[in-house]
Scaffold this active site. Structure first.
Site, PDB file in Angstrom:
ATOM      1  N   ASP A  81      36.952  37.575  32.044  1.00 24.07           N
ATOM      2  CA  ASP A  81      38.303  38.082  32.307  1.00 24.07           C
ATOM      3  C   ASP A  81      39.229  37.076  32.985  1.00 24.07           C
ATOM      4  O   ASP A  81      38.798  36.173  33.690  1.00 24.07           O
ATOM      5  CB  ASP A  81      38.261  39.386  33.116  1.00 24.07           C
ATOM      6  CG  ASP A  81      37.487  39.271  34.422  1.00 24.07           C
ATOM      7  OD1 ASP A  81      36.564  38.427  34.507  1.00 24.07           O
ATOM      8  OD2 ASP A  81      37.795  40.025  35.359  1.00 24.07           O
ATOM      9  N   GLU A 139      34.938  40.681  35.794  1.00 25.57           N
ATOM     10  CA  GLU A 139      34.359  40.226  37.070  1.00 25.57           C
ATOM     11  C   GLU A 139      35.335  40.400  38.216  1.00 25.57           C
ATOM     12  O   GLU A 139      34.927  40.641  39.350  1.00 25.57           O
ATOM     13  CB  GLU A 139      33.946  38.744  36.969  1.00 25.57           C
ATOM     14  CG  GLU A 139      33.098  38.256  38.147  1.00 25.57           C
ATOM     15  CD  GLU A 139      33.882  38.056  39.433  1.00 25.57           C
ATOM     16  OE1 GLU A 139      33.351  38.386  40.507  1.00 25.57           O
ATOM     17  OE2 GLU A 139      35.043  37.605  39.367  1.00 25.57           O
TER      18      GLU A 139
END
Ligand SMILES: [Zn+2]
Ligand SMILES: [Zn+2]
Length: 389
Positions: A81, A139
């Site tokens: 991400d 994350e």
């Protein structure tokens, strides 16, 4: 043999850079990594690996089976991400999406893991164990690791050890940094609202002022680390947001504060949680306010297994030379790789990615963040050696 490996990775450098830049141009936030997942899955399929997509929404998992396994399977992990940040530097590979940026290096993590998969797929004959390539969504505060574990990424493949890397701009490129034991902090966040009774700023005796109570609470919270935690144990209590009031002459009804708690030992984590609540309760009572309190449990601490760290160190020395393998201090940043290490032994290591000489010094999560791409083959080679070693 060892040098042949290094050469293979070096030959792959152009692809590593291209993959990282492609991913850098198309950043996606946690659990929205659809294009990212497609890109990753295509490259893994091109290696003839069985690929599962849609794991924990947008995660991707591929398994490389050893021809003749003599050791238990390991998992290698990259996070996918980006962040809700507007990239400020104009770079040829800059973010093409307004308000989104790979400002933590996760684009590079994916490139390195794809690189490792590419090299290892060709080394199947001498691979001693199955390798699970885990591309994890979310994350940055979403706990994607926990979601992947819940969907079976460890259990399904009998994973016995897990390894993860983070490109790290505060450390110079050419170094690999890893330490045994607590490495990154456990993190909890709280929101506390002190509810008083609003009134005229000139008539405080007729009101219950939540602003004075909040001010007192914030100062008292600083005694948690100073007075309640063992001085040789690291801990942080930060109040990062405070909202109250609208005008100089009006006492508001409420004051709301948000804070973060960081620690490395479960006992310290417990102390922080307990003392923060006790102090807020006490201040509320003394001031006549009521307290609304919510604790949001964050990631646990990243705790590296000592023998896994030894293994990383040995391979890191083959990649960058023994003198460039460094033991860093723990950092109070948090990482959801912690969830993997709660379940299986393993290690989380930092790949130096900063370069003062070329101006690559911006912090992670900064709109100027960048990496020295010379770090990419270093991380790739380390992953390859961990899998083969
Ligand atoms: Zn980050
Ligand atoms: Zn990160």
């Amino acid at each position: 043999m060892a040098d042949a490996l290094k050469e293979r990775v070096t030959r792959l450098t152009g692809s590593l850079v291209e993959w990282r830049r492609t991913l850098h141009r198309q950043p996606e936030l946690g659990f929205e990594e659809h294009e990212t997942a497609r890109f990753v899955a295509q490259r893994l399929q091109a290696l003839d690996l069985p690929v599962r997509t849609g794991v924990a929404k947008t995660g991707v998992v591929a398994v490389l089976k050893a021809k003749a396994a003599t050791a238990a399977p390991i998992l290698l992990r990259a996070d996918m991400d980006a962040l809700p940040i507007e990239e400020v530097e104009s770079r040829p590979y800059g973010s093409a999406v307004p308000g989104r940026m790979h400002a933590c290096g996760h684009d590079g993590h994916m490139a390195m893991l794809l690189g490792a998969a590419t090299v290892l797929a060709a080394e199947r004959e001498r691979l001693p164990r199955d390798v699970v390539f885990c591309f994890q969504p979310g994350e940055e505060g979403f706990g994607g690791a926990e979601a992947m574990i819940r969907e079976g990424v460890l259990d399904e493949h009998g994973v016995a050890e897990a390894y993860g890397l983070h490109l790290w701009s505060p450390f110079p490129v050419g170094t690999i940094q890893v330490r045994p034991g607590p490495t990154m902090a456990a993190q909890d966040e709280f929101e506390a609202t002190l509810r008083g009774h609003g009134g005229h700023g000139a008539l405080p005796h007729r009101a219950i002022d939540p602003i004075v109570a909040a001010a007192s609470a914030i100062l008292s919270l600083q005694t948690v680390v100073a007075r309640s935690v063992d001085p040789v144990q690291p801990a942080v209590v930060t109040v990062g947001a405070l909202h109250a009031g609208t005008a100089a002459n009006v006492i508001p009804d409420t004051a709301t504060m948000n804070g973060t708690l960081r620690s490395f030992e479960p006992g310290v984590r417990e102390t922080l949680r307990r003392r923060v609540k006790e102090i807020l309760d006490g201040v509320a009572q003394a001031s006549g306010c009521t307290l609304e309190y919510e604790l949001h449990e964050g990631y646990p601490a990243v705790v590296n297994d000592p023998s896994a760290v030894e293994r990383v160190r040995r391979h890191a020395a083959a990649v960058v030379g023994e003198g460039n393998v460094v033991e860093p201090d723990p950092t109070a940043a948090a990482e959801d790789f912690a969830y993997f290490l709660e379940r299986v032994p393993g290690a989380f290591a930092f790949i130096g990615a900063g370069n003062a000489a070329t101006g690559i010094t911006a912090a992670h999560h900064s709109p100027r963040f960048d990496i020295d791409e010379a770090a990419l083959p270093i991380g790739t080679e380390l992953l390859v050696r961990i899998a083969l070693g």
